[in-house]
Scaffold this active site. Structure first.
Site, PDB file in Angstrom:
ATOM      1  N   ASP A  35      44.397  78.503  59.834  1.00  0.00           N
ATOM      2  CA  ASP A  35      43.113  77.708  60.047  1.00  0.00           C
ATOM      3  C   ASP A  35      42.078  78.386  60.342  1.00  0.00           C
ATOM      4  O   ASP A  35      42.135  78.897  61.582  1.00  0.00           O
ATOM      5  CB  ASP A  35      43.507  76.503  60.817  1.00  0.00           C
ATOM      6  CG  ASP A  35      42.267  75.523  60.820  1.00  0.00           C
ATOM      7  OD1 ASP A  35      41.726  75.328  59.891  1.00  0.00           O
ATOM      8  OD2 ASP A  35      42.150  74.897  61.724  1.00  0.00           O
ATOM      9  N   ASP A  37      38.302  78.377  60.635  1.00  0.00           N
ATOM     10  CA  ASP A  37      37.135  77.611  61.025  1.00  0.00           C
ATOM     11  C   ASP A  37      35.744  78.334  60.908  1.00  0.00           C
ATOM     12  O   ASP A  37      35.603  79.274  61.735  1.00  0.00           O
ATOM     13  CB  ASP A  37      37.197  76.575  62.263  1.00  0.00           C
ATOM     14  CG  ASP A  37      38.407  75.642  61.762  1.00  0.00           C
ATOM     15  OD1 ASP A  37      38.493  75.235  60.752  1.00  0.00           O
ATOM     16  OD2 ASP A  37      38.890  75.124  62.924  1.00  0.00           O
TER      17      ASP A  37
END
Length: 79
Positions: A35, A37
């Site tokens: 992930d 971000d």
């Protein structure tokens, strides 16, 4: 990082990196193998359908804030 990309271009590059490394988006808040971000983008405040910067839950992400302080202690939240 330093980049010549816009925030949206960077988002699409990061999504491509996640995808090429096997990231599957099965459930919105589900487990994930990778992930990436965008926490901040310069001092910009961005509210788009696919991108919110600063990250809307950065204050809840100690795992991101601790290393961020180590590399950018003078960074100030733009709002």
């Amino acid at each position: 990082i330093d980049t010549a990309l816009s925030a949206m271009e960077l988002l699409y590059q990061l999504l491509a990196i996640e995808s090429s490394n096997g990231r599957e988006r099965i459930s919105h808040w589900g487990e994930r193998t990778l992930d990436i971000d965008i926490l901040y983008f310069n001092q910009e405040v961005i509210q788009e359908q696919r991108l919110s910067v600063p990250h809307p839950r950065i204050q809840e992400r100690r795992f991101a804030l601790v290393p961020l302080v180590e590399i950018a202690a003078d960074l100030i939240h733009p709002t």
